[in-house]
Scaffold this motif. Structure first.
Motif, PDB file in Angstrom:
ATOM      1  N   HIS A  63       0.789  -1.225   0.000  1.00  0.00           N
ATOM      2  CA  HIS A  63       0.000   0.000   0.000  1.00  0.00           C
ATOM      3  C   HIS A  63       0.825   1.279   0.000  1.00  0.00           C
ATOM      4  N   GLU A  82      -6.734  -8.230  -4.380  1.00  0.00           N
ATOM      5  CA  GLU A  82      -7.085  -7.276  -3.321  1.00  0.00           C
ATOM      6  C   GLU A  82      -5.821  -6.575  -2.842  1.00  0.00           C
ATOM      7  N   ASN A  83      -6.005  -5.540  -2.022  1.00  0.00           N
ATOM      8  CA  ASN A  83      -4.891  -4.804  -1.425  1.00  0.00           C
ATOM      9  C   ASN A  83      -3.983  -4.128  -2.446  1.00  0.00           C
ATOM     10  N   GLN A  85      -5.463  -1.448  -4.189  1.00  0.00           N
ATOM     11  CA  GLN A  85      -6.208  -0.224  -4.458  1.00  0.00           C
ATOM     12  C   GLN A  85      -5.384   1.045  -4.253  1.00  0.00           C
ATOM     13  N   ARG A  86      -4.392   0.985  -3.375  1.00  0.00           N
ATOM     14  CA  ARG A  86      -3.636   2.199  -3.059  1.00  0.00           C
ATOM     15  C   ARG A  86      -2.353   2.329  -3.857  1.00  0.00           C
ATOM     16  N   SER A 110     -12.256  -4.647  -7.817  1.00  0.00           N
ATOM     17  CA  SER A 110     -11.481  -3.821  -6.875  1.00  0.00           C
ATOM     18  C   SER A 110     -10.427  -3.000  -7.611  1.00  0.00           C
ATOM     19  N   ASP A 190      -8.725  -3.977   1.854  1.00  0.00           N
ATOM     20  CA  ASP A 190      -8.111  -2.708   1.488  1.00  0.00           C
ATOM     21  C   ASP A 190      -7.695  -2.039   2.789  1.00  0.00           C
ATOM     22  N   TRP A 209      -8.119   4.184   5.564  1.00  0.00           N
ATOM     23  CA  TRP A 209      -7.861   4.915   4.325  1.00  0.00           C
ATOM     24  C   TRP A 209      -8.744   6.138   4.287  1.00  0.00           C
TER      25      TRP A 209
END
Length: 249
Positions: A63, A82-83, A85-86, A110, A190, A209
């Motif tokens: 992230h 997943e994970n 998104q950032r 996602s 996330d 977040w």
């Protein structure tokens, strides 16, 4: 279990004079790595990561990589997306020959959060054999320009968007018949995960977040960059000073 450590990153940073903090590209393929760790803590400026042919089962601890553009995790054991998104700069993701199946397909939306993502490879995953696979991916990640090496046309995108509700309904119904918890399959992480490293700062764990945490992340990155530049300048000043003294008769 082989682990990603600072020492491993340093060895892979030979082309960068061993400097991990300013590393932009790293090759960690064929290391029998099972868990992604340490990278975001020590090498936040990475733009390219090669981690193909390992034993990684899950995306995590990435992230902090706000500058990451290309992530290659082909030939691993990933079942869900997943994970990521950032990872705001991500433009290309290679998931060739993993284990993303029909249920795992439901985690692909996602990636809508990665607005600059243009290219993804899912060839060799079980989901690629699901009826309606390409239409589902094209409609679920609308910013994509290329899927499995093939350009996405404007007409294909329109048709995929029209067919998505029917495709998704059919997939979900099939999964329910197979005994799969559809809501769980759709659920993706996330969150800030805590790496296993002993030197992890507890203040960076489990942050929610938000606008505030994003600003804090960027301030921390700027402070780290300024600190590195100051240290580099200090070392150069010492070196130049030492040379000047040595040149005196």
């Amino acid at each position: 279990m082989p682990r990603i450590t600072y020492e491993l990153l340093q060895r892979r940073a030979e082309h960068n004079e061993g400097m991990v903090s300013t590393l932009e590209e790293v090759a960690l393929h064929q290391e029998d790595i099972e868990k992604i760790e340490c990278i975001g803590q020590h090498a936040r400026h990475l733009k390219i990561i090669y981690m193909q042919n390992n034993l990684i089962m899950k995306f995590e601890n990435l992230h902090r990589l706000k500058e990451l553009e290309y992530l290659n995790v082909a030939l691993n054991n990933i079942t869900k997306v997943e994970n990521l998104q950032r990872c705001e700069s991500l433009t290309k993701l290679d998931l060739t020959v993993n284990f993303i199946d029909k249920a795992g397909m439901l985690s692909l939306p996602s990636l809508q959060a990665n607005e600059f993502l243009k290219e993804i490879y899912l060839t060799g995953n079980p989901c690629a054999d699901v009826e309606g696979y390409r239409e589902f991916v094209v409609a679920s990640i609308p910013q994509l320009k290329k899927l499995d090496g093939k350009d996405i046309t404007h007409s294909e995108r329109i048709l995929a968007k029209q067919n998505l509700p029917a495709i998704q309904k059919r997939i979900e119904k099939e999964l329910e018949i197979e005994g799969v918890d559809v809501d769980l399959a759709k659920r993706v992480e996330d969150a800030y995960n805590a790496p296993l490293d002993d030197d992890i700062d507890p203040n960076t764990v489990a942050r929610p977040w938000s606008i505030e945490t994003r600003i804090k992340d960027h301030r921390e990155m700027r402070a780290e960059r300024d600190k590195h530049e100051a240290q580099k300048k200090g070392n150069m000043d010492k070196l130049c000073g030492g040379d000047a003294k040595a040149s005196k008769p």
